[in-house]
Motif scaffolding. Structure first.
Motif, PDB file in Angstrom:
ATOM      1  N   GLY A 124       0.815  -1.207   0.000  1.00  0.00           N
ATOM      2  CA  GLY A 124       0.000   0.000   0.000  1.00  0.00           C
ATOM      3  C   GLY A 124       0.851   1.260   0.000  1.00  0.00           C
ATOM      4  O   GLY A 124       0.566   2.219  -0.723  1.00  0.00           O
ATOM      5  N   THR A 125       1.903   1.248   0.801  1.00  0.00           N
ATOM      6  CA  THR A 125       2.809   2.393   0.839  1.00  0.00           C
ATOM      7  C   THR A 125       3.463   2.606  -0.520  1.00  0.00           C
ATOM      8  O   THR A 125       3.534   3.738  -1.017  1.00  0.00           O
ATOM      9  N   LEU A 126       3.926   1.523  -1.140  1.00  0.00           N
ATOM     10  CA  LEU A 126       4.557   1.637  -2.462  1.00  0.00           C
ATOM     11  C   LEU A 126       3.560   2.129  -3.509  1.00  0.00           C
ATOM     12  O   LEU A 126       3.916   2.923  -4.387  1.00  0.00           O
ATOM     13  N   ALA A 127       2.317   1.673  -3.421  1.00  0.00           N
ATOM     14  CA  ALA A 127       1.291   2.128  -4.375  1.00  0.00           C
ATOM     15  C   ALA A 127       1.005   3.614  -4.186  1.00  0.00           C
ATOM     16  O   ALA A 127       0.865   4.354  -5.170  1.00  0.00           O
ATOM     17  N   MET A 128       0.946   4.073  -2.949  1.00  0.00           N
ATOM     18  CA  MET A 128       0.740   5.499  -2.688  1.00  0.00           C
ATOM     19  C   MET A 128       1.948   6.303  -3.192  1.00  0.00           C
ATOM     20  O   MET A 128       1.787   7.377  -3.779  1.00  0.00           O
ATOM     21  N   MET A 129       3.149   5.782  -2.973  1.00  0.00           N
ATOM     22  CA  MET A 129       4.349   6.454  -3.460  1.00  0.00           C
ATOM     23  C   MET A 129       4.371   6.498  -4.993  1.00  0.00           C
ATOM     24  O   MET A 129       4.806   7.486  -5.579  1.00  0.00           O
ATOM     25  N   ALA A 130       3.872   5.443  -5.627  1.00  0.00           N
ATOM     26  CA  ALA A 130       3.814   5.422  -7.092  1.00  0.00           C
ATOM     27  C   ALA A 130       2.856   6.490  -7.611  1.00  0.00           C
ATOM     28  O   ALA A 130       3.134   7.136  -8.629  1.00  0.00           O
ATOM     29  N   SER A 131       1.751   6.707  -6.906  1.00  0.00           N
ATOM     30  CA  SER A 131       0.826   7.763  -7.340  1.00  0.00           C
ATOM     31  C   SER A 131       1.477   9.131  -7.214  1.00  0.00           C
ATOM     32  O   SER A 131       1.289   9.995  -8.072  1.00  0.00           O
ATOM     33  N   ALA A 132       2.263   9.335  -6.173  1.00  0.00           N
ATOM     34  CA  ALA A 132       2.996  10.597  -6.028  1.00  0.00           C
ATOM     35  C   ALA A 132       4.060  10.720  -7.120  1.00  0.00           C
ATOM     36  O   ALA A 132       4.270  11.800  -7.680  1.00  0.00           O
ATOM     37  N   ALA A 133       4.723   9.613  -7.430  1.00  0.00           N
ATOM     38  CA  ALA A 133       5.748   9.622  -8.479  1.00  0.00           C
ATOM     39  C   ALA A 133       5.148  10.028  -9.822  1.00  0.00           C
ATOM     40  O   ALA A 133       5.769  10.776 -10.582  1.00  0.00           O
ATOM     41  N   LEU A 134       3.942   9.565 -10.110  1.00  0.00           N
ATOM     42  CA  LEU A 134       3.281   9.973 -11.356  1.00  0.00           C
ATOM     43  C   LEU A 134       3.012  11.472 -11.363  1.00  0.00           C
ATOM     44  O   LEU A 134       3.125  12.121 -12.404  1.00  0.00           O
ATOM     45  N   GLY A 135       2.673  12.032 -10.206  1.00  0.00           N
ATOM     46  CA  GLY A 135       2.499  13.476 -10.107  1.00  0.00           C
ATOM     47  C   GLY A 135       3.814  14.208 -10.378  1.00  0.00           C
ATOM     48  O   GLY A 135       3.844  15.203 -11.106  1.00  0.00           O
ATOM     49  N   GLY A 136       4.903  13.716  -9.798  1.00  0.00           N
ATOM     50  CA  GLY A 136       6.215  14.325 -10.031  1.00  0.00           C
ATOM     51  C   GLY A 136       6.656  14.205 -11.472  1.00  0.00           C
ATOM     52  O   GLY A 136       7.234  15.137 -12.049  1.00  0.00           O
ATOM     53  N   TRP A 137       6.373  13.068 -12.068  1.00  0.00           N
ATOM     54  CA  TRP A 137       6.701  12.850 -13.486  1.00  0.00           C
ATOM     55  C   TRP A 137       5.925  13.838 -14.349  1.00  0.00           C
ATOM     56  O   TRP A 137       6.462  14.463 -15.257  1.00  0.00           O
ATOM     57  N   GLY A 138       4.635  14.003 -14.027  1.00  0.00           N
ATOM     58  CA  GLY A 138       3.817  14.961 -14.766  1.00  0.00           C
ATOM     59  C   GLY A 138       4.314  16.386 -14.603  1.00  0.00           C
ATOM     60  O   GLY A 138       4.304  17.176 -15.546  1.00  0.00           O
ATOM     61  N   TYR A 139       4.781  16.719 -13.407  1.00  0.00           N
ATOM     62  CA  TYR A 139       5.358  18.048 -13.174  1.00  0.00           C
ATOM     63  C   TYR A 139       6.526  18.276 -14.140  1.00  0.00           C
ATOM     64  O   TYR A 139       6.608  19.322 -14.787  1.00  0.00           O
ATOM     65  N   ALA A 140       7.419  17.304 -14.213  1.00  0.00           N
ATOM     66  CA  ALA A 140       8.592  17.454 -15.082  1.00  0.00           C
ATOM     67  C   ALA A 140       8.196  17.588 -16.544  1.00  0.00           C
ATOM     68  O   ALA A 140       8.777  18.393 -17.274  1.00  0.00           O
ATOM     69  N   ILE A 141       7.215  16.827 -16.971  1.00  0.00           N
ATOM     70  CA  ILE A 141       6.768  16.926 -18.366  1.00  0.00           C
ATOM     71  C   ILE A 141       6.270  18.335 -18.659  1.00  0.00           C
ATOM     72  O   ILE A 141       6.646  18.947 -19.661  1.00  0.00           O
ATOM     73  N   LEU A 142       5.433  18.863 -17.777  1.00  0.00           N
ATOM     74  CA  LEU A 142       4.890  20.197 -18.002  1.00  0.00           C
ATOM     75  C   LEU A 142       5.947  21.284 -17.844  1.00  0.00           C
ATOM     76  O   LEU A 142       5.986  22.235 -18.629  1.00  0.00           O
ATOM     77  N   ALA A 143       6.778  21.171 -16.846  1.00  0.00           N
ATOM     78  CA  ALA A 143       7.739  22.237 -16.543  1.00  0.00           C
ATOM     79  C   ALA A 143       8.926  22.273 -17.507  1.00  0.00           C
ATOM     80  O   ALA A 143       9.493  23.341 -17.732  1.00  0.00           O
ATOM     81  N   TYR A 144       9.280  21.131 -18.085  1.00  0.00           N
ATOM     82  CA  TYR A 144      10.479  21.076 -18.922  1.00  0.00           C
ATOM     83  C   TYR A 144      10.192  20.986 -20.417  1.00  0.00           C
ATOM     84  O   TYR A 144      11.102  20.954 -21.220  1.00  0.00           O
ATOM     85  N   THR A 145       8.937  20.932 -20.801  1.00  0.00           N
ATOM     86  CA  THR A 145       8.583  20.909 -22.219  1.00  0.00           C
ATOM     87  C   THR A 145       8.554  22.327 -22.738  1.00  0.00           C
ATOM     88  O   THR A 145       8.066  23.233 -22.083  1.00  0.00           O
ATOM     89  N   LYS A 146       9.086  22.519 -23.923  1.00  0.00           N
ATOM     90  CA  LYS A 146       9.052  23.843 -24.545  1.00  0.00           C
ATOM     91  C   LYS A 146       7.676  24.064 -25.129  1.00  0.00           C
ATOM     92  O   LYS A 146       7.240  23.326 -26.015  1.00  0.00           O
ATOM     93  N   TRP A 147       6.979  25.073 -24.649  1.00  0.00           N
ATOM     94  CA  TRP A 147       5.607  25.368 -25.062  1.00  0.00           C
ATOM     95  C   TRP A 147       5.560  26.633 -25.894  1.00  0.00           C
ATOM     96  O   TRP A 147       4.713  27.482 -25.705  1.00  0.00           O
ATOM     97  N   ASP A 148       6.464  26.776 -26.836  1.00  0.00           N
ATOM     98  CA  ASP A 148       6.559  28.015 -27.630  1.00  0.00           C
ATOM     99  C   ASP A 148       5.278  28.350 -28.360  1.00  0.00           C
ATOM    100  O   ASP A 148       4.953  29.503 -28.554  1.00  0.00           O
TER     101      ASP A 148
END
Length: 152
Positions: A124-148
């Motif tokens: 359960g802890t690992l599954a909750m951590m995985a959901s947070a990891a997906l949030g962090g991954w999404g942050y990086a996609i949005l923050a580091y993609t060039k949106w010119d």
């Protein structure tokens, strides 16, 4: 102009993603524990319970995730700048580790053994951590993609 707002947009999206996924994960782990005790749970009950938890559990959990992400995402950004690459992985790991630390702090301060029942087990802890990891991954996609194409 849009690039100035990307960190905030990415932060909000990461918090929403991690919060909604985490709420669904904890609901399903709780229902699985009830099923293991012999309680029959229909699909309709699973859906209704998930919806109820999205309304009831999400605000509390979302506030914890929001606080955690306020520390984890800037820390991950610093590590990414220092290493020069790996933003998606670093942000995902930072969010997962940040949630683990947040859960430890909350469980230490809460009067009950664990605030979030799903975190009573390693799975359960690992599954909750995985959901947070997906949030962090999404942050990086949005923050580091060039949106010119979206500049005003």
């Amino acid at each position: 102009m849009m690039n100035r707002w990307l960190p905030l947009v990415a932060y909000i999206a990461a918090v929403l993603d991690a919060t909604l996924l985490g709420s669904i994960v904890q609901t399903q782990f709780n229902l699985a524990a009830l099923s293991a005790l012999g309680v029959e749970i229909s699909f309709a009950t699973r859906l209704a319970t998930t919806g109820h938890d999205l309304l009831g559990f999400t605000p509390l959990y979302g506030s914890l995730v929001a606080i955690m992400m306020l520390g984890a995402m800037p820390a991950a950004t610093l590590v990414t700048r220092w290493l020069g690459s790996g933003a998606w992985l670093i942000h995902a790991l930072s969010a997962a580790l940040g949630l683990w630390v947040m859960l430890w702090i909350v469980d230490t301060l809460a009067p009950m053994p664990t605030l979030i029942a799903a975190t009573r087990s390693l799975e359960g802890t690992l599954a909750m951590m995985a959901s947070a990891a997906l949030g962090g991954w999404g942050y990086a996609i949005l923050a580091y993609t060039k949106w010119d194409g979206f500049s005003a």
